[in-house]
Design an enzyme around this catalytic site. Structure first.
Site, short mmCIF file in Angstrom:
data_model
loop_
_atom_site.label_atom_id
_atom_site.label_comp_id
_atom_site.label_asym_id
_atom_site.label_seq_id
_atom_site.Cartn_x
_atom_site.Cartn_y
_atom_site.Cartn_z
N GLU A 1 9.12 -8.31 -3.39
CA GLU A 1 9.16 -9.48 -2.48
C GLU A 1 10.28 -9.34 -1.45
OE1 GLU A 1 8.33 -13.38 -4.01
OE2 GLU A 1 7.52 -12.47 -5.82
N GLU B 1 0.86 -1.20 0.00
CA GLU B 1 0.00 0.00 0.00
C GLU B 1 0.88 1.24 0.00
OE1 GLU B 1 -2.81 -0.03 3.17
OE2 GLU B 1 -3.58 -2.02 2.63
C1 LIG Z 1 7.87 -4.17 -10.46
C2 LIG Z 1 7.23 -4.32 -9.11
C3 LIG Z 1 6.25 -5.27 -8.93
C4 LIG Z 1 5.60 -5.38 -7.69
N1 LIG Z 1 4.59 -6.28 -7.55
C5 LIG Z 1 3.90 -6.33 -6.37
C6 LIG Z 1 2.76 -7.20 -6.24
O1 LIG Z 1 2.38 -7.91 -7.17
N2 LIG Z 1 2.10 -7.19 -5.06
C7 LIG Z 1 2.47 -6.41 -4.00
O2 LIG Z 1 1.82 -6.48 -2.97
N3 LIG Z 1 3.54 -5.58 -4.10
C8 LIG Z 1 4.27 -5.52 -5.25
N4 LIG Z 1 5.33 -4.67 -5.39
C9 LIG Z 1 5.68 -3.78 -4.26
C10 LIG Z 1 6.98 -4.18 -3.57
O3 LIG Z 1 6.82 -5.38 -2.88
C11 LIG Z 1 7.40 -2.99 -2.67
O4 LIG Z 1 7.79 -1.94 -3.54
C12 LIG Z 1 8.54 -3.36 -1.73
O5 LIG Z 1 8.08 -4.23 -0.73
C13 LIG Z 1 9.18 -2.13 -1.07
O6 LIG Z 1 8.22 -1.31 -0.50
P1 LIG Z 1 8.25 0.28 -0.83
O7 LIG Z 1 8.32 0.43 -2.29
O8 LIG Z 1 7.13 0.91 -0.12
O9 LIG Z 1 9.63 0.80 -0.24
P2 LIG Z 1 9.91 1.26 1.29
O10 LIG Z 1 9.44 0.20 2.22
O11 LIG Z 1 9.42 2.63 1.46
O12 LIG Z 1 11.50 1.26 1.29
C14 LIG Z 1 12.28 2.29 0.69
C15 LIG Z 1 13.75 1.97 0.93
O13 LIG Z 1 14.02 1.92 2.34
C16 LIG Z 1 14.61 0.68 2.67
N5 LIG Z 1 14.17 0.24 3.99
C17 LIG Z 1 12.90 0.11 4.44
N6 LIG Z 1 12.90 -0.34 5.71
C18 LIG Z 1 14.20 -0.50 6.08
C19 LIG Z 1 14.86 -0.93 7.27
N7 LIG Z 1 14.18 -1.31 8.36
N8 LIG Z 1 16.22 -0.97 7.28
C20 LIG Z 1 16.93 -0.60 6.18
N9 LIG Z 1 16.36 -0.18 5.03
C21 LIG Z 1 15.02 -0.15 4.98
C22 LIG Z 1 14.13 -0.29 1.59
O14 LIG Z 1 15.01 -1.40 1.48
C23 LIG Z 1 14.15 0.62 0.36
O15 LIG Z 1 15.46 0.66 -0.14
C24 LIG Z 1 6.00 -4.54 -6.61
C25 LIG Z 1 7.00 -3.59 -6.80
C26 LIG Z 1 7.61 -3.47 -8.03
C27 LIG Z 1 8.68 -2.43 -8.21
#
Ligand SMILES: Cc1cc2nc3c(=O)[nH]c(=O)nc-3n(C[C@H](O)[C@H](O)[C@H](O)COP(=O)(O)OP(=O)(O)OC[C@H]3O[C@@H](n4cnc5c(N)ncnc54)[C@H](O)[C@@H]3O)c2cc1C
Length: 390
Positions: A374, A139
């Site tokens: 993932e 989300e």
């Molecule tokens: C091509 C693609 C396909 C996808 N398909 C799906 C799907 O089918 N279903 C679904 O549900 N989701 C899907 N996603 C979403 C994906 O799982 C999320 O983008 C991912 O989990 C990261 O979440 P975020 O983008 O909100 O990044 P954030 O959680 O905001 O993270 C931003 C950065 O901060 C870092 N970070 C966060 N927390 C920490 C911590 N505690 N310590 C150190 N670093 C940290 C992360 O590693 C990242 O580098 C998809 C994403 C993409 C790009």
């Protein structure tokens, strides 16, 4: 040998049923050359997804995403064949690989937590390529930390109503079937949030989709729920235990992201060796330059290490001996090393490497998201470190 096209001849067989994997690989080799000849237009993301899913079903590969009881290939969904399939498909195209894996990622929660009636209704259609699947967890305010999710499942008679928004959902808009995770009423005893898992058909009233665009062909978008009614029969698992289903599902598929990265890197290595052998500068093929040979030796070694980590983790899972750090290490190493391998390929091709339409340019765009979805690389490191201190 890492240049050997047959993956099962590269120590992979020792981690699974060598005979089964070799036979599967023969079929994959034929399939990928047929798909290449078909020249499916990936600029039409929905049309190509449907076409790929249909062909994967006809060739029998979608049997690997469901258990035998519902038309699948084995007693349970196994990571090792999924890895081999993803590695081969990703060599050809990231979009083809996505079309395959989403049938599993988006339907396995029904295998894990759905009633027999729901599994019997959905899974044979998934295997036949008639139902396209999506997995809706992320989300706007809940990415790496999924406990921040705001989508709600409010009790409504025997069932619930969903309100909220998911984003970056692969197959959004083309899917016939969504698995959705949502916040339920808090635990009455300790006030902690509880989450449920639900199956929702793509044409449910109140479900709408807004497309998003990422840097490589990938059907993806926002999915909004405006009072979507979910009957009790479509709940997956027990009330309040939905995140267990999400995590168990990711346990099966996380290592396969590493396998997709291997496929992209395989392709990059093949293209690089071919190019360096034929491109002449300073009166001899670039392959004769020791600096380039050393750089290639480094990425090839990294690549083989990734492959061993991926199939070791997949094999351990299929034998029921998995620990969380194995899949995390496999995904982390394979996706990070594939990025380096592909960057090396782009560099080896010089100006051609970044020219739109070249294979290296496509691979460069396709590999990037694998380090994010993932569980990002940083989240994999958290898992690995946690296992070191527990
Ligand atoms: C091509 C693609 C396909 C996808 N398909 C799906 C799907 O089918 N279903 C679904 O549900 N989701 C899907 N996603 C979403 C994906 O799982 C999320 O983008 C991912 O989990 C990261 O979440 P975020 O983008 O909100 O990044 P954030 O959680 O905001 O993270 C931003 C950065 O901060 C870092 N970070 C966060 N927390 C920490 C911590 N505690 N310590 C150190 N670093 C940290 C992360 O590693 C990242 O580098 C998809 C994403 C993409 C790009």
């Amino acid at each position: 040998m890492w240049t050997e096209a047959k993956i099962t001849r590269r120590d992979v067989g020792v981690f699974g049923d060598a005979q089964e994997l070799a036979a599967l690989e023969d079929r994959l080799e034929t399939f990928v050359s047929e798909i290449a000849a078909a020249g499916i237009d990936e600029s039409d993301e929905h049309g190509s997804t449907r076409a790929y899913v249909q062909r994967l079903a006809e060739a029998g590969f979608l049997k690997y995403v469901a258990p035998a009881a519902h038309g699948g290939a084995g007693e349970s969904v196994r990571s090792t064949p999924l890895c081999l399939i993803r590695q081969w498909l990703a060599r050809h195209s990231g979009a083809l690989d996505t079309a395959f894996v989403m049938q599993g990622l988006g339907s396995n929660p029904v295998t894990l937590g759905g009633s027999d009636a729901l599994a019997a209704q959905l899974l044979p259609r998934v295997v036949a390529g008639e139902a396209i699947c999506a997995f809706a967890l992320t989300e706007p305010e809940a990415g790496s930390d999924i406990s921040g999710m705001q989508t709600t499942a409010r009790a409504d008679g025997e069932g619930v109503r969903l309100h909220g928004e998911k984003c970056w959902i692969s197959n959004a808009g083309v899917a016939d079937s969504y698995v959705v995770f949502a916040r339920e009423e808090e635990d009455a005893e300790n006030g902690k949030p509880r989450f449920g898992a639900f199956w929702v058909p793509g044409d449910a009233p109140g479900l709408t989709v807004e497309p998003m665009q990422v840097i490589a062909p990938h059907p993806i978008g926002r999915v909004k729920f405006d009072g979507v009614a979910v009957p009790a029969a479509h709940r997956l698992g027990e009330p309040g235990k939905g995140l267990r289903i999400a995590l168990a599902n990711l346990d099966v598929f996380r290592v396969t992201v590493g396998a997709a990265a291997l496929g992209l890197a395989d392709r990059a290595l093949q293209e690089t060796v071919k190019h360096l052998s034929s491109r002449v500068q300073f009166g001899k093929p670039l392959a004769k330059q020791q600096g380039l040979r050393f750089a290639l030796a480094d990425v090839a070694t990294d690549h083989v290490a990734s492959q061993l980590l991926v199939y070791r983790a997949a094999g351990a899972r299929d034998r029921g001996q998995a620990t969380p750090d194995q899949a995390a290490m496999a995904k982390l190493h394979a996706t990070e090393s594939a990025q380096r391998t592909i960057d090396r390929a782009v560099q080896s091709f010089g100006g051609r490497g970044v020219t739109v339409g070249e294979t290296t340019e496509r691979l460069y765009r396709e590999v990037r998201a694998l380090r994010i979805y993932e569980g990002t690389s940083e989240i994999q490191k958290l898992v690995i470190a946690r296992s070191m201190f527990s």
